[in-house]
Design a protein around this motif. Structure first.
Motif, PDB file in Angstrom:
ATOM      1  N   VAL A  85       0.853  -1.184   0.000  1.00 21.74           N
ATOM      2  CA  VAL A  85       0.000   0.000   0.000  1.00 21.74           C
ATOM      3  C   VAL A  85       0.889   1.235   0.000  1.00 21.74           C
ATOM      4  O   VAL A  85       1.843   1.326   0.782  1.00 21.74           O
ATOM      5  CB  VAL A  85      -0.929   0.032   1.233  1.00 21.74           C
ATOM      6  CG1 VAL A  85      -1.824   1.264   1.209  1.00 21.74           C
ATOM      7  CG2 VAL A  85      -1.771  -1.247   1.300  1.00 21.74           C
ATOM      8  N   LEU A  86       0.581   2.182  -0.871  1.00 23.04           N
ATOM      9  CA  LEU A  86       1.351   3.419  -0.946  1.00 23.04           C
ATOM     10  C   LEU A  86       0.404   4.618  -0.981  1.00 23.04           C
ATOM     11  O   LEU A  86      -0.511   4.671  -1.815  1.00 23.04           O
ATOM     12  CB  LEU A  86       2.226   3.429  -2.207  1.00 23.04           C
ATOM     13  CG  LEU A  86       2.969   4.741  -2.512  1.00 23.04           C
ATOM     14  CD1 LEU A  86       3.957   5.087  -1.396  1.00 23.04           C
ATOM     15  CD2 LEU A  86       3.680   4.649  -3.858  1.00 23.04           C
ATOM     16  N   ASN A  87       0.612   5.551  -0.067  1.00 27.46           N
ATOM     17  CA  ASN A  87      -0.088   6.838  -0.100  1.00 27.46           C
ATOM     18  C   ASN A  87       0.857   7.838  -0.755  1.00 27.46           C
ATOM     19  O   ASN A  87       1.835   8.272  -0.130  1.00 27.46           O
ATOM     20  CB  ASN A  87      -0.444   7.288   1.320  1.00 27.46           C
ATOM     21  CG  ASN A  87      -1.506   6.409   1.955  1.00 27.46           C
ATOM     22  OD1 ASN A  87      -2.658   6.409   1.557  1.00 27.46           O
ATOM     23  ND2 ASN A  87      -1.102   5.633   2.959  1.00 27.46           N
ATOM     24  N   TYR A  88       0.573   8.190  -2.002  1.00 26.81           N
ATOM     25  CA  TYR A  88       1.474   9.075  -2.754  1.00 26.81           C
ATOM     26  C   TYR A  88       0.869  10.465  -2.877  1.00 26.81           C
ATOM     27  O   TYR A  88      -0.226  10.637  -3.421  1.00 26.81           O
ATOM     28  CB  TYR A  88       1.754   8.507  -4.150  1.00 26.81           C
ATOM     29  CG  TYR A  88       2.615   9.422  -4.993  1.00 26.81           C
ATOM     30  CD1 TYR A  88       3.954   9.613  -4.678  1.00 26.81           C
ATOM     31  CD2 TYR A  88       2.086  10.104  -6.086  1.00 26.81           C
ATOM     32  CE1 TYR A  88       4.754  10.474  -5.438  1.00 26.81           C
ATOM     33  CE2 TYR A  88       2.871  10.956  -6.850  1.00 26.81           C
ATOM     34  CZ  TYR A  88       4.193  11.143  -6.521  1.00 26.81           C
ATOM     35  OH  TYR A  88       4.978  11.994  -7.267  1.00 26.81           O
ATOM     36  N   ALA A  89       1.591  11.464  -2.339  1.00 25.75           N
ATOM     37  CA  ALA A  89       1.159  12.861  -2.439  1.00 25.75           C
ATOM     38  C   ALA A  89       1.885  13.499  -3.622  1.00 25.75           C
ATOM     39  O   ALA A  89       3.113  13.648  -3.591  1.00 25.75           O
ATOM     40  CB  ALA A  89       1.487  13.601  -1.148  1.00 25.75           C
ATOM     41  N   PHE A 147      11.701   1.373  -4.845  1.00 26.27           N
ATOM     42  CA  PHE A 147      11.079   0.497  -3.859  1.00 26.27           C
ATOM     43  C   PHE A 147      11.741   0.606  -2.474  1.00 26.27           C
ATOM     44  O   PHE A 147      12.107  -0.389  -1.847  1.00 26.27           O
ATOM     45  CB  PHE A 147      11.100  -0.941  -4.352  1.00 26.27           C
ATOM     46  CG  PHE A 147      10.159  -1.863  -3.615  1.00 26.27           C
ATOM     47  CD1 PHE A 147       9.105  -1.363  -2.861  1.00 26.27           C
ATOM     48  CD2 PHE A 147      10.338  -3.238  -3.659  1.00 26.27           C
ATOM     49  CE1 PHE A 147       8.241  -2.206  -2.191  1.00 26.27           C
ATOM     50  CE2 PHE A 147       9.481  -4.102  -2.988  1.00 26.27           C
ATOM     51  CZ  PHE A 147       8.427  -3.575  -2.249  1.00 26.27           C
ATOM     52  N   LYS A 148      11.853   1.854  -1.997  1.00 30.08           N
ATOM     53  CA  LYS A 148      12.408   2.094  -0.668  1.00 30.08           C
ATOM     54  C   LYS A 148      11.315   2.316   0.381  1.00 30.08           C
ATOM     55  O   LYS A 148      11.612   2.424   1.563  1.00 30.08           O
ATOM     56  CB  LYS A 148      13.336   3.312  -0.697  1.00 30.08           C
ATOM     57  CG  LYS A 148      14.574   3.137  -1.554  1.00 30.08           C
ATOM     58  CD  LYS A 148      15.432   4.401  -1.540  1.00 30.08           C
ATOM     59  CE  LYS A 148      16.663   4.254  -2.405  1.00 30.08           C
ATOM     60  NZ  LYS A 148      17.477   5.505  -2.419  1.00 30.08           N
ATOM     61  N   PHE A 149      10.071   2.411  -0.060  1.00 29.31           N
ATOM     62  CA  PHE A 149       8.971   2.660   0.868  1.00 29.31           C
ATOM     63  C   PHE A 149       8.494   1.374   1.523  1.00 29.31           C
ATOM     64  O   PHE A 149       8.675   0.280   0.994  1.00 29.31           O
ATOM     65  CB  PHE A 149       7.805   3.351   0.146  1.00 29.31           C
ATOM     66  CG  PHE A 149       7.121   2.498  -0.894  1.00 29.31           C
ATOM     67  CD1 PHE A 149       6.035   1.692  -0.565  1.00 29.31           C
ATOM     68  CD2 PHE A 149       7.559   2.510  -2.218  1.00 29.31           C
ATOM     69  CE1 PHE A 149       5.400   0.914  -1.515  1.00 29.31           C
ATOM     70  CE2 PHE A 149       6.927   1.728  -3.186  1.00 29.31           C
ATOM     71  CZ  PHE A 149       5.851   0.928  -2.825  1.00 29.31           C
ATOM     72  N   LYS A 150       7.901   1.530   2.686  1.00 35.05           N
ATOM     73  CA  LYS A 150       7.246   0.412   3.373  1.00 35.05           C
ATOM     74  C   LYS A 150       5.748   0.507   3.125  1.00 35.05           C
ATOM     75  O   LYS A 150       5.189   1.595   2.929  1.00 35.05           O
ATOM     76  CB  LYS A 150       7.526   0.451   4.874  1.00 35.05           C
ATOM     77  CG  LYS A 150       9.002   0.373   5.239  1.00 35.05           C
ATOM     78  CD  LYS A 150       9.190   0.228   6.751  1.00 35.05           C
ATOM     79  CE  LYS A 150       8.552   1.380   7.531  1.00 35.05           C
ATOM     80  NZ  LYS A 150       9.209   2.677   7.247  1.00 35.05           N
ATOM     81  N   SER A 151       5.074  -0.620   3.152  1.00 43.24           N
ATOM     82  CA  SER A 151       3.638  -0.630   2.924  1.00 43.24           C
ATOM     83  C   SER A 151       2.934   0.294   3.912  1.00 43.24           C
ATOM     84  O   SER A 151       3.152   0.224   5.116  1.00 43.24           O
ATOM     85  CB  SER A 151       3.079  -2.050   3.066  1.00 43.24           C
ATOM     86  OG  SER A 151       1.728  -2.085   2.670  1.00 43.24           O
TER      87      SER A 151
END
Length: 261
Positions: free
Chosen positions: A191-195, A246-250
């Motif tokens: 899951v990614l919340n992208y602003a 792909f450095k973000f966490k879910s």
């Protein structure tokens, strides 16, 4: 993240702006054979334009369009769209981009937005429909890797004068997707919340025209005149780089300007 896979891609609000750009750019990166792109929006004519632009670039990639009014959409509408467009295909990944959204009435202060009829319609369009669609997406694509993207905003985590409607629905959506990420902790669900930053779109034009707070109007006007607003292409390029790195966490909230991602 390797995007070159047999992918089911669904983008809401795909008829213009960021949604159209996301659909076009992701379509170029997924594997054409065995994939499916589904474009959801209100205006069928504009959706067909989005489809034509994708097909012109990736002629072997199937693209379907569905016109739906999110203000009145029901769970069964999303079920039909997902099941019909997915068919019996064997996908390696399913991606949903929850992009559709409206800014609300920026001419009113927070103490003036108590019209429950308007709130019901506004929240149905911006929160309830996204949750319902996502639940059906999770059900239809259970068992295969999924990427769930919520188009977020600074307004989801910080108050902005004139934007009580927008801030509250964006905060509600972001928290829903953060809870989803917490509960669905298996590796097959990301899951990614992208602003995406402040974009030169019809939405920011509307805020600049209608906001009751002169400071907010001036902020948008100055950014537009100075040409410091981002284009849909710029923020989409950044979004794809975030996915590929792909450095973000879910569940993370990643802003366009976050250098660590």
């Amino acid at each position: 993240m390797d995007l070159k896979q047999r992918t089911y891609l669904l983008v809401t609000g795909a008829s213009r702006g960021i949604g159209r750009e996301f659909a076009q750019q992701l379509a170029k990166r997924i594997k054409a054979e065995g994939s499916m792109v589904t474009l959801l929006g209100r205006n069928q004519t504009l959706l067909q334009e989005s489809k034509a632009e994708i097909v012109a670039t990736v002629p072997d990639l199937p693209v379907q369009t569905y016109s739906l009014e999110l203000e009145t959409a029901k769970t069964e509408d999303f079920t039909k769209i997902l099941e019909a467009s997915a068919g019996k295909n064997s996908f390696e990944r399913a991606i949903v981009i929850h992009n559709a959204g409206t800014v609300g009435d920026t001419s009113k202060r927070a103490k003036e937005i108590g019209d429950t009829d308007f709130l019901q319609r506004y929240y149905h369009s911006n929160v309830f429909s996204a949750i319902s669609l996502n639940c059906e997406f999770m059900r239809v694509f259970q068992g295969i890797p999924k990427l769930v993207v919520n188009l977020s905003t600074l307004a989801a985590i910080a108050p902005i004068s004139s934007m009580a409607h927008y801030c509250t629905v964006k905060a509600a959506r972001e928290m829903y997707f953060r809870v989803l990420a917490t509960e669905e902790s298996a590796e097959d669900t990301l899951v990614l919340n992208y602003a995406p930053g402040v974009i030169d779109t019809q939405m920011t034009v509307q805020v600049q025209r209608e906001a009751h707070d002169p400071a907010v109007v001036a902020m948008f006007r100055e950014q537009r005149e100075a040409k410091t607003m981002l284009t849909p292409a710029q923020t989409t390029e950044r979004f794809i780089k975030v996915l590929e790195a792909f450095k973000f966490k879910s569940g993370d909230h990643v802003d366009y300007r976050d250098e660590q991602f």
